[in-house]
Design an enzyme around this catalytic site. Structure first.
Site, PDB file in Angstrom:
ATOM      1  N   LEU A  69       0.822  -1.213   0.000  1.00  0.00           N
ATOM      2  CA  LEU A  69       0.000   0.000   0.000  1.00  0.00           C
ATOM      3  C   LEU A  69       0.851   1.256   0.000  1.00  0.00           C
ATOM      4  O   LEU A  69       0.465   2.284  -0.507  1.00  0.00           O
ATOM      5  CB  LEU A  69      -0.911   0.014   1.235  1.00  0.00           C
ATOM      6  N   GLY A  70       2.010   1.136   0.588  1.00  0.00           N
ATOM      7  CA  GLY A  70       2.859   2.323   0.639  1.00  0.00           C
ATOM      8  C   GLY A  70       3.984   2.110   1.598  1.00  0.00           C
ATOM      9  O   GLY A  70       4.009   1.131   2.364  1.00  0.00           O
ATOM     10  N   GLY A 129       6.707   4.520   4.175  1.00  0.00           N
ATOM     11  CA  GLY A 129       7.005   5.848   4.683  1.00  0.00           C
ATOM     12  C   GLY A 129       8.401   5.880   5.231  1.00  0.00           C
ATOM     13  O   GLY A 129       9.309   5.247   4.691  1.00  0.00           O
ATOM     14  N   THR A 130       8.538   6.598   6.325  1.00  0.00           N
ATOM     15  CA  THR A 130       9.844   6.814   6.909  1.00  0.00           C
ATOM     16  C   THR A 130      10.418   5.549   7.538  1.00  0.00           C
ATOM     17  O   THR A 130      11.608   5.295   7.444  1.00  0.00           O
ATOM     18  CB  THR A 130       9.743   7.908   7.987  1.00  0.00           C
ATOM     19  N   VAL A 171       3.875  -0.864   4.288  1.00  0.00           N
ATOM     20  CA  VAL A 171       2.530  -1.286   4.660  1.00  0.00           C
ATOM     21  C   VAL A 171       1.925  -2.108   3.529  1.00  0.00           C
ATOM     22  O   VAL A 171       2.024  -1.733   2.352  1.00  0.00           O
ATOM     23  CB  VAL A 171       1.640  -0.057   4.964  1.00  0.00           C
ATOM     24  N   LYS A 188       1.435  -3.206   8.852  1.00  0.00           N
ATOM     25  CA  LYS A 188       2.617  -2.355   8.776  1.00  0.00           C
ATOM     26  C   LYS A 188       3.806  -3.113   9.339  1.00  0.00           C
ATOM     27  O   LYS A 188       3.781  -3.575  10.473  1.00  0.00           O
ATOM     28  CB  LYS A 188       2.344  -1.081   9.583  1.00  0.00           C
ATOM     29  N   ASP A 208       4.778  13.553  14.018  1.00  0.00           N
ATOM     30  CA  ASP A 208       5.121  13.339  12.606  1.00  0.00           C
ATOM     31  C   ASP A 208       3.882  13.573  11.739  1.00  0.00           C
ATOM     32  O   ASP A 208       3.583  12.802  10.828  1.00  0.00           O
ATOM     33  CB  ASP A 208       5.668  11.920  12.424  1.00  0.00           C
TER      34      ASP A 208
HETATM   35  P1  ADP Z   1       5.701   5.096   8.078  1.00  0.00           P
HETATM   36  O1  ADP Z   1       5.826   4.989   9.557  1.00  0.00           O
HETATM   37  O2  ADP Z   1       6.775   4.325   7.377  1.00  0.00           O
HETATM   38  O3  ADP Z   1       5.618   6.508   7.611  1.00  0.00           O
HETATM   39  P2  ADP Z   1       2.850   4.850   7.574  1.00  0.00           P
HETATM   40  O4  ADP Z   1       2.041   4.249   8.668  1.00  0.00           O
HETATM   41  O5  ADP Z   1       2.775   6.304   7.440  1.00  0.00           O
HETATM   42  O6  ADP Z   1       4.353   4.333   7.670  1.00  0.00           O
HETATM   43  O7  ADP Z   1       2.389   4.170   6.200  1.00  0.00           O
HETATM   44  C1  ADP Z   1       3.030   4.453   4.967  1.00  0.00           C
HETATM   45  C2  ADP Z   1       2.003   4.567   3.836  1.00  0.00           C
HETATM   46  O8  ADP Z   1       1.258   3.337   3.724  1.00  0.00           O
HETATM   47  C3  ADP Z   1       0.933   5.638   4.104  1.00  0.00           C
HETATM   48  O9  ADP Z   1       1.339   6.885   3.645  1.00  0.00           O
HETATM   49  C4  ADP Z   1      -0.257   5.088   3.332  1.00  0.00           C
HETATM   50  O10 ADP Z   1      -0.181   5.455   1.967  1.00  0.00           O
HETATM   51  C5  ADP Z   1      -0.121   3.567   3.464  1.00  0.00           C
HETATM   52  N1  ADP Z   1      -0.919   3.093   4.607  1.00  0.00           N
HETATM   53  C6  ADP Z   1      -0.521   3.065   5.890  1.00  0.00           C
HETATM   54  N2  ADP Z   1      -1.477   2.579   6.704  1.00  0.00           N
HETATM   55  C7  ADP Z   1      -2.527   2.266   5.932  1.00  0.00           C
HETATM   56  C8  ADP Z   1      -3.863   1.730   6.193  1.00  0.00           C
HETATM   57  N3  ADP Z   1      -4.246   1.427   7.434  1.00  0.00           N
HETATM   58  N4  ADP Z   1      -4.693   1.565   5.142  1.00  0.00           N
HETATM   59  C9  ADP Z   1      -4.278   1.899   3.894  1.00  0.00           C
HETATM   60  N5  ADP Z   1      -3.061   2.402   3.576  1.00  0.00           N
HETATM   61  C10 ADP Z   1      -2.172   2.598   4.577  1.00  0.00           C
HETATM   62 MG    MG Z   2       4.185   7.778   7.613  1.00  0.00          MG
END
Ligand code: ADP
Ligand code: MG
Length: 461
Positions: free
Chosen positions: A9-10, A12-13, A17, A33, A126
């Site tokens: 899904l994505g 991040g830092t 996920v 995640k 954050d």
């Molecule tokens: P990080 O701690 O690495 O920044 P995030 O929790 O922000 O991780 O998740 C990174 C990306 O994954 C988010 O920007 C979003 O696009 C996707 N994502 C995270 N959690 C979810 C979720 N519960 N449902 C759908 N997409 C998610």
């Molecule tokens: Mg994030």
């Protein structure tokens, strides 16, 4: 364990996920995640697990729910509610900018999540559009994600390289490396700025330019376009205050007229509305039309969010029917109040002319009275309330000073009465402006097929 991972899904830092579903018959869809343990400070892993346990207990409509967690030798796995609408960053950028009305609904939802966390002493640290998810694209609700984490991870890694995006970080976080919960308010300001203007305030072409913007002590300037309400601009300016001790406080943010958490749709909206109606009916019976009208309008300010909140179609209809009755009565009261208002204003005319006559030798007084007449004229114009109010306040500022210096006599008496009239007028207008501004709530209800009559009641007076 117990889940099948599918698409990514994505990331991040700190984590990646994945979308996943449960192997159980439910086939429940979740987001998982994966956080690599080696990305955490070693001492923190244990603290983090405790923290996650706390987060697991949190339930809020605008916070991504943490359902469970697991770990193995390399990773920690957070099993979360799946949000199908993508993140706020994508939502903003596919639309370029968001209309103020939409930004306001989103900001209310974000504020309610932050209030909930603030009461539990949890900071996010954050906040950025990538960490704010949307429940769905059809009926988007914000869901705050990725919180309670950053507290365990310094924004600076072992090599003193900044992790994450400085575009959203409060200046004190980047420059002084000493910060507290108030950095979240700065980030809220940046998110709101980006939603309304299409890019964050420190958007830059090079890192050098960015660094200069962060380190500077210039006040953040807001673009003149698109035009925004003054409450909205005021909030932005107070969130984007570099000095955390001068930044808006959490309490003032939650109560700010543009955020107005009090009127956010909630389980209490209906009870608050009903209590106000009881008072309105009482005042109406006592013959106090102006107070009754004002109370009906305040009640409607709660009925609109109450309707928003109600999901049961039958109960919704029942509320709408009731609201229809109150609107009719309020319309009648409005006619009564506005005709007696006009009469009062007419009564004052001869005294006003006399006062003007007596002010001939005092240019300052004459000028201030001139401004007051301009205010009255503005009031007659469509949508002129806010300008009229400004003019009233401007002339009153002058007139009050002049009154204080005016020697006893007929002119003083007349001036005194006029000041009182103008103050009453300004008070009345202030209420009117407030009503007009609450219209956005009514408009968002249109989609749900609410009658025109109810909608216009929100701008009633
Ligand atoms: P990080 O701690 O690495 O920044 P995030 O929790 O922000 O991780 O998740 C990174 C990306 O994954 C988010 O920007 C979003 O696009 C996707 N994502 C995270 N959690 C979810 C979720 N519960 N449902 C759908 N997409 C998610
Ligand atoms: Mg994030």
């Amino acid at each position: 364990d117990g889940f099948i991972l599918t698409e990514r899904l994505g990331s991040g830092t700190y984590a990646t996920v994945y979308k996943a579903y449960a192997k159980k018959d439910t086939r429940e869809v979740v987001a998982i995640k994966c956080v690599a343990k080696k990305s955490l400070n070693k001492a923190s892993v244990e603290n983090l697990l405790t923290e996650i346990e706390i987060l697991k207990g949190i339930r809020h409509p605008h916070i991504v729910q943490l359902k469970d967690f697991q770990w193995d030798s390399d990773n920690i796995y957070l099993i979360m509610e799946f949000c199908a609408g993508g993140d706020l960053s994508r939502f903003i950028h596919t639309r370029r900018i968001l209309p103020e009305k939409v930004a306001r609904v989103f900001m209310q939802q974000l504020a309610s999540a932050l209030q909930f966390l603030h009461e539990r002493n949890i900071s996010h640290l954050d906040l950025k559009p990538q960490n704010i998810l949307l429940s769905s694209l059809e009926k988007p609700h914000l869901k705050l994600a990725d919180f309670g984490f950053a507290q365990h991870m310094s924004p600076w890694d072992e090599k003193h390289v900044l992790r994450g995006s400085p575009l959203y970080m409060a200046p004190e976080m980047v420059c002084q490396r000493q910060y507290d919960a108030r950095v979240d308010l700065w980030s809220v300001g940046v998110i709101l700025y980006e939603a309304l203007f299409g890019q964050p305030p420190f958007a830059s072409r090079s890192f050098l330019e960015l660094e200069e913007k962060i380190r500077s002590n210039r006040v953040i300037e807001l673009p003149l376009r698109p035009p925004l309400s003054r409450d909205c601009r005021d909030l932005l300016q107070r969130l984007l205050e570099r000095d955390p001790s001068r930044r808006i406080s959490f309490q003032d943010f939650f109560a700010h007229p543009w955020v107005d958490l009090e009127h956010m749709p909630s389980g209490e909206s209906l009870a608050r509305a009903s209590a106000l109606v009881v008072e309105a009916v009482k005042k109406d019976q006592e013959g106090d039309a102006a107070t009754a009208l004002s109370l009906y309008c305040k009640a409607l300010d709660f009925f609109v969010p109450a309707l928003h909140y109600e999901v049961d179609a039958q109960r919704k209809e029942a509320i709408k029917a009731k609201v229809g009755q109150y609107v009719s009565r309020a319309e009648e009261l409005k006619a009564i109040v506005s005709s007696s208002n006009k009469a009062l204003l007419r009564q004052g005319t001869s005294a006003r002319d006399l006062l003007r006559e007596m002010a001939r030798d005092k240019p300052r007084l004459l000028a201030a009275l001139e401004v007051a007449s301009a205010a009255m004229a503005k009031e007659e114009e469509a949508n002129g309330e806010q300008d009229a109010l400004d003019l009233y306040q401007h002339s009153l500022g002058e007139l009050l000073l002049l009154l204080a210096a005016e020697p006893p006599g007929r002119r003083r008496e007349l001036l005194h009465t006029e000041v009182q009239n103008l103050m009453a007028r300004a008070e009345y207008l202030k209420e009117q402006v407030k009503m007009r501004e609450s219209r956005w709530e009514g408009e968002t209800l249109d989609k749900e097929g609410l009658s025109e009559s109810v909608r216009s009641s929100c701008t009633l007076q």
